[in-house]
Design a protein around this motif. Structure first.
Motif, short mmCIF file in Angstrom:
data_model
loop_
_atom_site.label_atom_id
_atom_site.label_comp_id
_atom_site.label_asym_id
_atom_site.label_seq_id
_atom_site.Cartn_x
_atom_site.Cartn_y
_atom_site.Cartn_z
N LEU A 32 8.55 -2.41 11.93
CA LEU A 32 7.80 -3.66 11.88
C LEU A 32 6.29 -3.41 11.91
CD1 LEU A 32 9.79 -6.26 14.00
CD2 LEU A 32 9.74 -5.92 11.55
N SER A 33 5.86 -2.40 12.66
CA SER A 33 4.43 -2.09 12.67
C SER A 33 3.97 -1.64 11.28
CB SER A 33 4.10 -1.05 13.75
OG SER A 33 4.53 0.24 13.37
N LEU A 34 4.81 -0.90 10.58
CA LEU A 34 4.48 -0.49 9.21
C LEU A 34 4.43 -1.69 8.27
CD1 LEU A 34 6.69 2.73 8.82
CD2 LEU A 34 4.22 2.60 9.30
N ILE A 35 5.34 -2.64 8.47
CA ILE A 35 5.34 -3.86 7.66
C ILE A 35 4.07 -4.66 7.94
CG2 ILE A 35 6.49 -6.10 7.32
CD1 ILE A 35 9.18 -4.54 7.86
N GLU A 36 3.74 -4.79 9.22
CA GLU A 36 2.56 -5.56 9.62
C GLU A 36 1.26 -4.97 9.06
OE1 GLU A 36 2.79 -5.76 13.88
OE2 GLU A 36 4.49 -7.14 13.82
N ASN A 37 1.16 -3.65 9.03
CA ASN A 37 -0.09 -3.07 8.53
C ASN A 37 -0.08 -2.83 7.02
OD1 ASN A 37 0.97 -0.47 7.90
ND2 ASN A 37 0.43 0.36 9.89
N GLY A 38 1.01 -3.22 6.36
CA GLY A 38 1.08 -3.13 4.91
C GLY A 38 1.56 -1.79 4.37
N SER A 39 1.95 -0.88 5.24
CA SER A 39 2.40 0.44 4.80
C SER A 39 3.83 0.43 4.26
CB SER A 39 2.34 1.45 5.95
OG SER A 39 1.02 1.61 6.38
N GLU A 40 4.68 -0.40 4.83
CA GLU A 40 6.08 -0.48 4.40
C GLU A 40 6.22 -1.60 3.38
OE1 GLU A 40 10.25 0.23 4.20
OE2 GLU A 40 8.61 1.48 4.93
N SER A 41 6.56 -1.24 2.17
CA SER A 41 6.73 -2.22 1.10
C SER A 41 8.08 -2.91 1.23
CB SER A 41 6.64 -1.52 -0.25
OG SER A 41 6.95 -2.43 -1.28
N LEU A 42 8.05 -4.21 1.07
CA LEU A 42 9.29 -4.99 1.07
C LEU A 42 9.60 -5.55 -0.31
CD1 LEU A 42 8.76 -7.06 4.36
CD2 LEU A 42 10.02 -4.91 4.07
N SER A 43 8.66 -5.43 -1.22
CA SER A 43 8.75 -6.14 -2.49
C SER A 43 9.96 -5.74 -3.34
CB SER A 43 7.47 -5.96 -3.30
OG SER A 43 7.24 -4.60 -3.57
N CYS A 44 10.46 -4.53 -3.22
CA CYS A 44 11.60 -4.10 -4.03
C CYS A 44 12.94 -4.30 -3.33
CB CYS A 44 11.44 -2.64 -4.45
SG CYS A 44 10.14 -2.40 -5.66
N VAL A 45 12.92 -4.90 -2.15
CA VAL A 45 14.17 -5.17 -1.44
C VAL A 45 14.74 -6.47 -2.00
CG1 VAL A 45 15.25 -5.61 0.80
CG2 VAL A 45 13.33 -4.00 0.65
N PRO A 46 15.96 -6.44 -2.53
CA PRO A 46 16.57 -7.67 -3.06
C PRO A 46 16.68 -8.75 -1.98
CG PRO A 46 17.83 -5.74 -3.72
CD PRO A 46 16.84 -5.27 -2.70
N PRO A 47 16.54 -10.02 -2.37
CA PRO A 47 16.54 -11.12 -1.39
C PRO A 47 17.75 -11.12 -0.45
CG PRO A 47 15.88 -11.94 -3.52
CD PRO A 47 16.31 -10.52 -3.73
N HIS A 48 18.96 -10.86 -0.96
CA HIS A 48 20.14 -10.91 -0.10
C HIS A 48 20.13 -9.77 0.92
CE1 HIS A 48 21.05 -8.95 -3.92
NE2 HIS A 48 21.92 -8.19 -3.30
N MET A 84 0.84 -1.16 0.00
CA MET A 84 0.00 0.00 0.00
C MET A 84 0.90 1.24 0.00
SD MET A 84 -2.51 1.29 3.09
CE MET A 84 -2.96 -0.36 3.47
N PRO A 85 0.94 1.96 -1.11
CA PRO A 85 1.81 3.15 -1.17
C PRO A 85 1.35 4.20 -0.17
CG PRO A 85 0.93 2.63 -3.34
CD PRO A 85 0.27 1.73 -2.37
N ARG A 86 2.32 4.91 0.34
CA ARG A 86 2.00 5.96 1.30
C ARG A 86 2.93 7.15 1.07
NH1 ARG A 86 5.81 2.99 4.37
NH2 ARG A 86 7.07 4.24 5.76
N GLN A 87 2.58 8.24 1.66
CA GLN A 87 3.48 9.37 1.69
C GLN A 87 4.27 9.24 2.98
OE1 GLN A 87 1.54 13.15 1.41
NE2 GLN A 87 3.47 14.24 1.21
N LEU A 88 5.58 9.38 2.90
CA LEU A 88 6.40 9.23 4.09
C LEU A 88 6.04 10.29 5.12
CD1 LEU A 88 9.96 8.52 2.62
CD2 LEU A 88 8.28 6.87 3.44
N SER A 89 5.91 9.84 6.37
CA SER A 89 5.66 10.77 7.47
C SER A 89 6.97 11.42 7.88
CB SER A 89 5.07 10.01 8.66
OG SER A 89 6.07 9.18 9.25
N GLN A 90 6.89 12.40 8.73
CA GLN A 90 8.10 13.05 9.23
C GLN A 90 8.98 12.04 9.95
OE1 GLN A 90 9.04 16.13 8.41
NE2 GLN A 90 10.97 15.65 9.39
N LYS A 91 8.37 11.13 10.71
CA LYS A 91 9.14 10.08 11.40
C LYS A 91 9.84 9.17 10.39
CE LYS A 91 8.80 6.48 14.91
NZ LYS A 91 9.56 6.95 16.03
#
Length: 113
Positions: free
Chosen positions: A66-82, A1-8
């Motif tokens: 991890l909370s962003l990953i869990e709720n689907g906000s942080e995309s992992l799909s473009c991170v290379p496997p290694h 789920m794309p998001r606009q980055l927060s200040q944090k």
């Protein structure tokens, strides 16, 4: 789920990649929507550098990520496997194998970049 980055989010990205002056992807021209993909693909020069950068995360910031990953906000799909393996190893070390398994499941279930 794309998001606009927060200040944090921006603070975390700039802490991990102090050379980050622009929040736009040079390849696509669009704004970064996550923290880990640009860190892996634009700033870290190799897995060792990626690990060194990730080790700068406070436990609080890692839990936030991890909370962003869990709720689907942080995309992992473009991170290379290694690079993803480096992140999973860090999560295992800092937060335990169950959290790491959850991150791995999320990564596997969302394979397209």
């Amino acid at each position: 789920m794309p998001r606009q980055l927060s200040q944090k989010d921006i603070e975390i990205l700039k802490h991990l990649a102090p050379e980050c002056n622009d929040l736009d992807c040079a390849g696509s021209g669009s704004s970064y929507k996550s923290i880990l993909p640009p860190l892996a693909n634009h700033f870290a020069v190799n897995e060792s550098d990626f690990k060194d950068r990730l080790e700068k995360l406070t436990l609080e910031d890692l839990q936030y990520l991890l909370s962003l990953i869990e709720n689907g906000s942080e995309s992992l799909s473009c991170v290379p496997p290694h690079y993803m393996q480096v992140f999973i190893d860090l999560v295992t070390e800092k937060l335990g194998p169950e959290k790491a398994k959850a991150v791995f499941r999320t990564y596997i279930l969302n394979p397209k970049c």
